[in-house]
Design a protein around this motif. Structure first.
Motif, short mmCIF file in Angstrom:
data_model
loop_
_atom_site.label_atom_id
_atom_site.label_comp_id
_atom_site.label_asym_id
_atom_site.label_seq_id
_atom_site.Cartn_x
_atom_site.Cartn_y
_atom_site.Cartn_z
N PRO A 167 0.90 -1.16 -0.09
CA PRO A 167 0.05 0.02 0.05
C PRO A 167 0.82 1.27 0.06
O PRO A 167 1.74 1.22 0.80
CB PRO A 167 -0.71 -0.06 1.31
CG PRO A 167 -0.78 -1.73 1.73
CD PRO A 167 0.73 -1.87 1.16
N HIS A 168 0.60 2.34 -0.61
CA HIS A 168 1.13 3.35 -0.92
C HIS A 168 0.52 4.63 -1.51
O HIS A 168 -0.60 4.48 -1.99
CB HIS A 168 2.47 3.23 -1.65
CG HIS A 168 2.08 2.87 -3.41
ND1 HIS A 168 1.74 1.54 -3.61
CD2 HIS A 168 1.97 3.54 -4.27
CE1 HIS A 168 1.51 1.45 -4.66
NE2 HIS A 168 1.64 2.81 -5.41
N THR A 169 0.99 5.75 -1.15
CA THR A 169 0.44 6.92 -1.90
C THR A 169 1.79 7.88 -2.54
O THR A 169 2.68 7.42 -2.08
CB THR A 169 -0.16 7.97 -0.97
OG1 THR A 169 0.98 8.42 0.13
CG2 THR A 169 -1.45 7.20 -0.18
N VAL A 170 1.15 8.17 -3.63
CA VAL A 170 2.44 8.86 -4.48
C VAL A 170 2.30 10.38 -4.26
O VAL A 170 1.25 10.98 -4.26
CB VAL A 170 2.07 8.50 -6.01
CG1 VAL A 170 2.80 9.23 -6.98
CG2 VAL A 170 2.02 7.06 -6.10
N HIS A 171 3.48 10.88 -4.07
CA HIS A 171 3.73 12.36 -4.12
C HIS A 171 4.54 12.93 -5.42
O HIS A 171 5.75 12.43 -5.51
CB HIS A 171 4.38 13.02 -2.70
CG HIS A 171 3.49 12.50 -1.79
ND1 HIS A 171 2.64 13.34 -1.42
CD2 HIS A 171 3.54 11.61 -0.68
CE1 HIS A 171 1.92 12.70 -0.25
NE2 HIS A 171 2.77 11.35 0.26
N MET A 172 4.06 14.00 -6.24
CA MET A 172 4.98 14.29 -7.33
C MET A 172 5.74 15.42 -6.85
O MET A 172 5.53 16.49 -6.17
CB MET A 172 3.82 14.58 -8.41
CG MET A 172 3.24 13.70 -8.97
SD MET A 172 4.04 12.28 -9.89
CE MET A 172 4.86 13.00 -11.25
N VAL A 173 7.01 15.31 -7.31
CA VAL A 173 8.15 16.13 -7.29
C VAL A 173 8.44 16.71 -8.64
O VAL A 173 8.81 15.93 -9.71
CB VAL A 173 9.18 15.80 -6.52
CG1 VAL A 173 10.40 16.85 -6.27
CG2 VAL A 173 9.16 15.13 -5.12
N GLY A 174 8.28 18.08 -8.87
CA GLY A 174 8.75 18.79 -10.12
C GLY A 174 10.35 18.80 -10.41
O GLY A 174 10.92 19.56 -9.95
N LEU A 175 10.52 17.84 -11.10
CA LEU A 175 12.09 17.97 -11.65
C LEU A 175 12.29 19.37 -12.57
O LEU A 175 13.37 19.32 -12.49
CB LEU A 175 12.27 16.66 -12.54
CG LEU A 175 12.26 15.28 -11.51
CD1 LEU A 175 12.73 14.20 -12.44
CD2 LEU A 175 13.19 15.29 -10.25
N TYR A 176 11.52 19.63 -13.06
CA TYR A 176 11.74 20.68 -14.07
C TYR A 176 11.10 21.88 -14.02
O TYR A 176 11.30 22.82 -14.76
CB TYR A 176 11.47 20.23 -15.58
CG TYR A 176 11.93 18.65 -15.87
CD1 TYR A 176 13.46 18.57 -16.18
CD2 TYR A 176 10.95 17.62 -15.93
CE1 TYR A 176 13.83 17.35 -16.53
CE2 TYR A 176 11.66 16.37 -16.22
CZ TYR A 176 12.95 16.39 -16.51
OH TYR A 176 13.39 15.01 -16.74
N SER A 177 10.61 22.07 -12.57
CA SER A 177 9.95 23.36 -12.42
C SER A 177 10.58 24.16 -11.37
O SER A 177 10.14 25.31 -11.17
CB SER A 177 8.45 23.19 -11.44
OG SER A 177 8.75 22.22 -10.44
N GLY A 178 11.79 23.96 -10.95
CA GLY A 178 12.77 24.64 -10.20
C GLY A 178 12.32 24.53 -8.86
O GLY A 178 12.81 25.21 -7.90
N THR A 179 11.41 23.58 -8.41
CA THR A 179 10.65 23.67 -7.02
C THR A 179 11.34 22.31 -6.37
O THR A 179 10.66 21.98 -5.25
CB THR A 179 9.12 23.54 -7.13
OG1 THR A 179 8.71 22.31 -7.93
CG2 THR A 179 9.02 24.89 -7.57
N MET A 180 12.23 21.50 -6.81
CA MET A 180 12.47 20.30 -6.33
C MET A 180 12.97 20.44 -4.88
O MET A 180 12.59 19.54 -4.00
CB MET A 180 13.28 19.22 -7.37
CG MET A 180 13.72 17.99 -6.80
SD MET A 180 14.82 17.06 -8.08
CE MET A 180 15.05 15.70 -7.28
#
Length: 227
Positions: free
Chosen positions: A29-42
């Motif tokens: 079981p898991h939940t996914v969190h997106m991290v912006g690699l190309y948005s400058g916010t990583m």
């Protein structure tokens, strides 16, 4: 309680694909969190996971943060010994770990010259001597794994394992750039990439558009296909 997995853009983040498959393919079981690699916010989006600074990163149900794909793999295997993440046979398990570790530390030419992308297939890609050497090494490792496991086709160790997880993005590179490999290796690549979980990942990857496209090459391209 569920794991939390932090991943980057699905279209291009090969390590994110590995981390997600570790959970998805073994029904953890898991939940996914997106991290912006190309948005400058990583860096900002991962600050609360320090000292982890790259994707994928894992937070366990107990709140422990684990960075680096191989550490995540071993942590999950230890926590879920009955899930079959590694082969049960000692020789096969050692060999599978070997393949995963060499993937983490090696094949720099393949990774650098053929970034994973799931958008299309490039035609006319010129294979350098260094990339060819990486491909030869990968095929040698696959042949050794099959000798140890006794399985001449299908997954490397019979049942799906973390070894297959670690080489799924390699399969995407081989197909995505039309790289020269044996018929047996190409069949294995198609097996990995036709997995329903991988197809769902690829479908979600197309939900995001990029302008400009990361890693774009001035080469003819055709739609992605495993035919």
């Amino acid at each position: 309680m569920a794991y939390e997995i932090y991943i980057g853009d699905r279209m291009y983040s090969s390590w994110s694909l590995r981390g997600w498959l570790m959970l998805e393919k073994f029904s953890l079981p898991h939940t996914v969190h997106m991290v912006g690699l190309y948005s400058g916010t990583m860096a900002q989006e991962m600050a609360h996971l320090a000292p982890a600074r790259l994707v994928p990163a894992l937070r366990t149900p107990e709140g422990m943060v684990v960075g680096e794909s191989l550490a995540i793999a071993e942590t999950l295997a230890e926590s879920h010994p009955d899930a079959g993440l590694w082969p049960s046979d000692p020789a096969q398990r050692a060999t599978a770990r070997w393949l995963a570790a060499e993937m983490v530390g090696g094949f720099s030419a393949l990774r650098g010259e053929c970034p994973m992308q799931l958008a299309h297939i490039y035609e006319g890609f010129e294979v350098s001597r260094s990339v060819k050497a990486d491909l030869d090494r990968i095929e040698a490792l696959f042949a050794h794994a099959r000798k140890v496991s006794g399985h001449s086709s299908g997954y490397l160790f019979g049942d799906y394992s973390l070894a297959d997880v670690f080489y799924t993005p390699v399969a995407a590179r081989i197909v995505g750039y039309g790289l020269p490999v044996s018929a047996e290796t190409r069949t294995y690549c198609k097996l990995l990439l036709s997995d329903p979980a991988v197809l769902r990942w690829q479908e979600q990857a197309h939900e995001v558009s990029y302008d400009p496209e990361p890693y774009a090459m001035d080469l003819p391209k055709r739609p992605w296909s495993l035919d």
